[in-house]
Design a protein around this motif. Structure first.
Motif, mmCIF file in Angstrom:
data_model
loop_
_atom_site.group_PDB
_atom_site.id
_atom_site.type_symbol
_atom_site.label_atom_id
_atom_site.label_comp_id
_atom_site.label_asym_id
_atom_site.label_seq_id
_atom_site.Cartn_x
_atom_site.Cartn_y
_atom_site.Cartn_z
ATOM 1 N N LEU A 105 42.263 55.435 40.809
ATOM 2 C CA LEU A 105 41.094 55.407 39.916
ATOM 3 C C LEU A 105 41.283 54.354 38.805
ATOM 4 O O LEU A 105 40.330 53.662 38.443
ATOM 5 N N LYS A 106 42.504 54.226 38.306
ATOM 6 C CA LYS A 106 42.787 53.194 37.303
ATOM 7 C C LYS A 106 42.563 51.810 37.900
ATOM 8 O O LYS A 106 41.973 50.925 37.269
ATOM 9 N N ALA A 107 43.031 51.618 39.132
ATOM 10 C CA ALA A 107 42.871 50.310 39.798
ATOM 11 C C ALA A 107 41.398 50.005 40.043
ATOM 12 O O ALA A 107 40.952 48.865 39.879
ATOM 13 N N LEU A 108 40.625 51.015 40.423
ATOM 14 C CA LEU A 108 39.202 50.813 40.698
ATOM 15 C C LEU A 108 38.395 50.588 39.422
ATOM 16 O O LEU A 108 37.338 49.969 39.455
ATOM 17 N N ALA A 109 38.892 51.084 38.297
ATOM 18 C CA ALA A 109 38.178 50.931 37.022
ATOM 19 C C ALA A 109 38.276 49.523 36.474
ATOM 20 O O ALA A 109 37.503 49.135 35.608
#
Length: 190
Positions: free
Chosen positions: A185-189
């Motif tokens: 989720l951090k990478a996608l944000a």
């Protein structure tokens, strides 16, 4: 009849490309997965093809890999699935993703493809079982249970298969599910 074209890529207009083979320009319909992997216009290109002859048209379909062409051929054997629908399926998901969906019998992943309804998705899963999946999806089998769970969680949160797969690539292989979801989720944000 025509199994492969090698020549100069003279035009790109999705989903169609024109391959110039020594002065003869072949119009070839390609899935978006192949389209994104094509070189710039004016450069040499080689495509595996499938030639369809109908009453009103003769159409060439091109693929960057043998696995894509084989998946296309398996798809068009299914009643009610024509070349256009098969191209749409391969444009909406990679062969590996399709193999995973067949192996896991996940109709929900196929329904996300434009033109595929619930009944068609279920028929595809039934017809492709044993023909596609574990045999063509060898890379899919390499994905650990944790990574599969992380990918399913991301898809359930509304991310596309491609976004979820891209986020998985950046994760360590031995990550657990909850930590993996947080990292993804951090990478996608970003």
């Amino acid at each position: 009849m025509i199994g492969k074209l090698t020549g100069t890529l003279s035009d790109k207009n999705p989903p169609e490309v024109i391959v110039d083979c020594q002065g003869v320009g072949y119009e070839v319909n390609v899935p978006m997965s192949t389209f994104y992997g094509l070189p710039a216009t004016g450069e040499k290109v080689s495509l595996l093809t499938h030639f369809v002859v109908r009453e009103d048209a003769q159409i060439l379909y091109g693929f960057g890999t043998a696995a894509e062409r084989e998946a296309f051929r398996q798809l068009i054997k299914i009643s009610g699935v024509g070349p256009r629908t098969a191209l749409s399926v391969l444009s909406g998901m990679s062969v590996t993703e399709l193999s995973q969906a067949v192996t896991r019998q996940e109709a929900g992943r196929l329904v996300k493809v434009p033109g595929i309804g619930k009944k068609t998705a279920e028929r595809l899963l039934l017809e492709l079982k044993g023909k596609l999946g574990a045999d063509l999806g060898a890379p899919a089998a390499a994905v650990g249970d944790a990574q599969g769970d992380i990918q399913q969680a991301l898809i359930a949160l509304g991310y596309s298969d491609k976004e979820a797969a891209a986020a998985l690539k950046g994760l360590p292989q031995d990550v657990n599910v909850s930590e993996g979801i947080k990292l993804a989720l951090k990478a996608l944000a970003k």
